[in-house]
Scaffold this active site. Structure first.
Site, PDB file in Angstrom:
ATOM      1  N   THR A   1       0.950  -0.927  -0.026  1.00 19.27           N
ATOM      2  CA  THR A   1      -0.296  -0.086   0.039  1.00 19.27           C
ATOM      3  C   THR A   1       0.426   1.105   0.249  1.00 19.27           C
ATOM      4  O   THR A   1       0.539   2.374   0.358  1.00 19.27           O
ATOM      5  CB  THR A   1      -1.377   0.258   1.357  1.00 19.27           C
ATOM      6  N   GLY A   2       1.920   1.326  -0.013  1.00 16.24           N
ATOM      7  CA  GLY A   2       3.425   2.471   0.178  1.00 16.24           C
ATOM      8  C   GLY A   2       3.124   3.035  -1.227  1.00 16.24           C
ATOM      9  O   GLY A   2       2.830   2.513  -2.683  1.00 16.24           O
ATOM     10  N   ARG A   3       3.384   4.466  -1.435  1.00 15.07           N
ATOM     11  CA  ARG A   3       3.148   4.795  -2.903  1.00 15.07           C
ATOM     12  C   ARG A   3       4.027   4.772  -4.006  1.00 15.07           C
ATOM     13  O   ARG A   3       3.324   3.802  -5.124  1.00 15.07           O
ATOM     14  CB  ARG A   3       3.691   6.538  -2.601  1.00 15.07           C
TER      15      ARG A   3
ATOM     16  N   THR B   1      14.155  -2.281  -0.622  1.00 19.31           N
ATOM     17  CA  THR B   1      14.319  -1.003   1.072  1.00 19.31           C
ATOM     18  C   THR B   1      15.859  -0.839   0.400  1.00 19.31           C
ATOM     19  O   THR B   1      17.167  -1.741   0.526  1.00 19.31           O
ATOM     20  CB  THR B   1      14.357  -1.480   2.293  1.00 19.31           C
ATOM     21  N   GLU B   2      16.046   0.367   0.643  1.00 23.53           N
ATOM     22  CA  GLU B   2      17.954   0.630   0.640  1.00 23.53           C
ATOM     23  C   GLU B   2      17.878   1.088   2.404  1.00 23.53           C
ATOM     24  O   GLU B   2      16.787   1.466   2.843  1.00 23.53           O
ATOM     25  CB  GLU B   2      18.044   1.883  -0.407  1.00 23.53           C
TER      26      GLU B   2
ATOM     27  N   GLU C   1      30.979  -1.910  -9.446  1.00 24.63           N
ATOM     28  CA  GLU C   1      31.388   0.087  -8.162  1.00 24.63           C
ATOM     29  C   GLU C   1      32.503  -0.193  -7.551  1.00 24.63           C
ATOM     30  O   GLU C   1      32.745  -1.767  -7.545  1.00 24.63           O
ATOM     31  CB  GLU C   1      30.475   0.730  -8.473  1.00 24.63           C
TER      32      GLU C   1
ATOM     33  N   HIS D   1      26.468   4.754  -3.978  1.00 27.64           N
ATOM     34  CA  HIS D   1      25.684   3.266  -3.234  1.00 27.64           C
ATOM     35  C   HIS D   1      26.105   3.276  -2.344  1.00 27.64           C
ATOM     36  O   HIS D   1      27.294   2.825  -2.344  1.00 27.64           O
ATOM     37  CB  HIS D   1      25.237   2.210  -4.572  1.00 27.64           C
TER      38      HIS D   1
END
Lengths: 305, 403
Positions: free
Chosen positions: A17-19, A101-102, A219, A260
């Site tokens: 339900t998160g945006r 998720t970060e 990286e 990152h």
């Protein structure tokens, strides 16, 4: 063919339900043949729906509603709750977990990976955009809305593995423009500890009947490239691999992280220069320019036959 | 996030590991009082977040409080690698018979913490591992199960250590492993770990690094140590330009338009996203360009934030032009970034066509974005122009520009 997912893969979205999750759900339903999203989980929101996907309080309810095991989960809950969500999915026998998720602390990631390993499950991410099998299915925000994803990705024989979500799309688009499609593109995440590294995905691509070459985006920071170089050397892998290394300027700035969380250079082996040397030693071509990659891939694939 | 030595020692002591009698002083008077309290010879150590203290003269020895005061005055005014010390640590001189090393770090490949132990302490562990691999023992451990004493004992014993040394080292290493997990450290190191002439063990120096991402849940410890939220503890302190960048990003919660790092060139960069920024920064430099800054846009920031970031970069002294470039975007809207950067130019009284060297952001809402750019005569490129080529064009434009 593809790795990790195909059109039969069922999955849920935790934090649906998160945006961002609402958008991601729409994108996945619309893309390719349409993802089989069999439910969403947001505690306290039982009975709602997101673009027609039923919302449950628990993963267990979603599994019951599905009438059998669910293959995967896209986890988009805030960092403080991610570990709990992932452990819940693992305990309900979900075998493929994409963590979007970060900013999750490494201790939590290590715990999730440890439990996943015990249960024979796989984690992609955290801090990733997920997996896409061009024109078939995508699991996660990779490529964005169906229309945009279709513009950048096309089916073909190149496997793409990238520590940057955005660069997964940039490189795939470059391949597509040169007539090279992708078997599967995986955004593996930009953190210091991630569920699946290049070397861990290699056997899957090697076992895939379609994949004939691998393109990776790398990286500074961490030892994942060294691990890949070792894998290639030790297994005598003949799969052509072409790498692109971004963030070379960071070698002059130890202790700083750019782009990152995982890019922080903590030792000599973490630097871009050192990684390029290791990859090259293992026979992996490190392209100077992304635009050069398609020709190198074609050349290497032709030479292999 | 790095801790100062005096903070690291507090963490070690809190975990129940013995440390030498010491105190933290911000003034020469405090240093003298601590030295008097300790009694006998002391070591005065500069408290800076950078290496090479010893070589720079940031570690001094004193035999009495008066000398401690004089040496503290020296150390407090000594800049090391661009860092002024926050204070000095006044430490008692221990009667050391042998130096060991104990540390815990993450192993990103095994995805577990690994404990390192060596009977050659006092020097860099990487150097020991390279030159004397037989003197470094390693053991990975679980983050799910509690760390047990036997794990430390087994590790220490692999270097052939037995007797009371083994039994005294075991709880120290076990406590170090536990504090590493409890406090979300990315590095927890006691080096040297001293064996005194009386056979006891004591931490002579400690280095701790906490994961930035864990700061919210480690508030209690940070408050106890007096570390405020505003202390970023980056490898170098943030410049006013970088702090202004953080302010722009904090204007609202929509997307990111920040992570600004200052450089001293003439080409301002408004770039994104994470990997795209790294690629573009390299490309600008590879073509001989001189970036004024690094930054990251992503996650669909508001027009206000994109405009704020562009203004900040445009107003940076020495900036002649800006290049607005990103890897293909899927959730950031091209038109919103275009609107933001044009607004910034116009509001500062510049001609966008003149100030924006190139705009290369393909992806979501690109048609709308390109329409706006066309209206203002800004050179733009779609995905058929590579990141590298876009960077080359930007550099070419600025090098032809009157300075």
């Amino acid at each position: 063919m593809s790795i990790l997912i195909d059109e039969t893969t069922t999955f849920i979205v935790q934090g649906i339900t998160g945006r961002e999750a609402v958008n991601l759900t729409r994108e996945c339903l619309d893309y390719g043949r349409g993802a089989r999203i069999v439910g969403g989980v947001t505690p306290g929101r039982l009975g709602r729906d997101v673009h027609g996907v039923p919302v449950f309080d628990t993963v267990q309810q979603a599994v019951e509603h599905n009438g059998g095991p669910i293959d995967g989960s896209v986890v988009t809950v805030p960092p403080a709750f991610t570990k709990d969500a992932v452990l819940e999915a693992l305990d309900n026998d979900v075998k493929l977990i994409v963590i979007v998720t970060e900013r999750i602390p490494r201790r939590d990631v290590a715990e999730m990976v440890e439990v996943a390993t015990e249960r024979g499950a796989r984690i992609i991410g955290p801090n990733c955009l997920g997996i896409i099998v061009p024109d078939v299915v995508k699991m996660g925000g990779i490529g964005g809305p169906a229309k945009n994803a279709a513009q950048a990705y096309a089916p073909g024989y190149v496997g793409v593995i990238s520590r940057s979500g955005g660069m997964t799309t940039e490189m795939s688009s470059t391949l597509k423009a040169a007539g090279l499609g992708q078997s599967t593109a995986v955004s593996i995440g930009g953190d210091a500890i991630i569920g699946s590294s290049y070397a861990e995905l290699m056997p899957l691509f090697e076992a895939d009947g379609v994949t004939q070459a691998i393109v990776i985006y790398t990286e500074p920071g961490g030892r994942m490239e060294a691990e890949l170089a070792r894998y290639v050397t030790e297994t005598d892998s003949t799969m052509p691999i072409v790498a692109f290394m971004a963030g070379r300027f960071m070698d002059e700035m130890p202790g700083m992280s750019f782009g990152h969380a995982g890019t922080i250079v903590e030792g000599k082996a973490d630097t871009a220069t050192e990684k390029i040397a290791r990859l090259a030693d293992a026979g992996i071509v490190v392209a100077e320019d992304i635009a050069d990659i398609p020709d190198i891939v074609k050349e290497k694939v032709a030479a292999r036959v | 996030m790095r801790f100062f030595e005096y903070e690291s020692r507090a963490v070690v002591a809190k975990a129940g590991i013995p440390v030498t009698k010491h105190g933290f002083a911000k003034s020469v008077e405090e240093a003298r009082d601590i030295a008097a309290d300790i009694g006998g010879p002391v070591v005065i150590k500069s408290q800076v977040l950078t290496g090479g203290r010893m070589k720079a003269g940031g570690v001094q020895f004193a035999d009495n409080p008066e000398e401690a005061e004089a040496k503290a005055a020296q150390v407090l005014s000594l800049e090391i690698n661009g860092h002024m010390p926050r204070g000095v640590l006044v430490d008692s001189k221990a009667d050391v018979a042998h130096e060991y090393y104990a540390g815990v770090v993450w192993d990103g490949i095994r995805k577990r913490p690994v404990m390192l132990f060596s009977d050659m302490g006092g020097i860099d562990i990487e150097q020991v591992a390279e030159e004397h691999p037989g003197h470094v023992a390693r053991a990975h451990f679980s983050t799910r199960l509690p760390f047990e004493d036997w794990q430390a004992k087994q590790l220490v014993s692999t270097l052939g250590i037995t007797g009371s040394a083994l039994n005294r080292l075991t709880p120290i290493l076990a406590r170090l492993a536990r504090l590493f997990l409890t406090y979300d450290m990315t590095l927890a190191e006691i080096n040297p770990l001293g064996e005194l002439t009386d056979g006891s063990f004591i931490a002579l120096d400690a280095h701790m690094d906490m994961e930035n991402e864990a700061r919210p849940r480690q508030k209690a410890l940070l408050t106890e140590l007096g570390v405020g939220d505003e202390e970023t503890r980056q490898a170098r302190e943030a410049t006013p330009f970088e702090l202004a960048g953080e302010e722009v990003d904090a204007q609202d919660h929509r997307g990111v338009a920040g992570n600004v790092t200052e450089f001293d060139g003439n080409l301002g960069l408004v770039i994104g996203a994470g990997g795209g920024s790294l690629t573009l920064f390299d490309a600008v430099r590879a073509h001989g360009g001189d970036p004024a800054n690094y930054c990251e846009i992503g996650g669909n920031p508001s027009v206000r934030k994109a405009c704020g970031l562009a203004k900040l970069v445009l107003q940076k002294p020495g900036v002649d032009k800006i290049a607005v470039m990103m890897s293909i975007v899927s959730n950031t809207r091209v038109d919103i970034v275009a609107r933001g950067v044009i607004k910034a130019c116009v509001e500062l009284g510049y001609d966008p066509a003149e100030k924006i060297a190139i705009f290369r952001i393909p992806g979501a809402w690109e048609e709308e974005g390109f329409k706006i750019l066309e209206k203002y005569g800004v050179e733009y490129a779609d995905r058929s122009v590579s990141l590298n080529e876009a960077a080359r064009r930007a550099v070419e434009k600025i090098q032809g520009a009157p300075s």
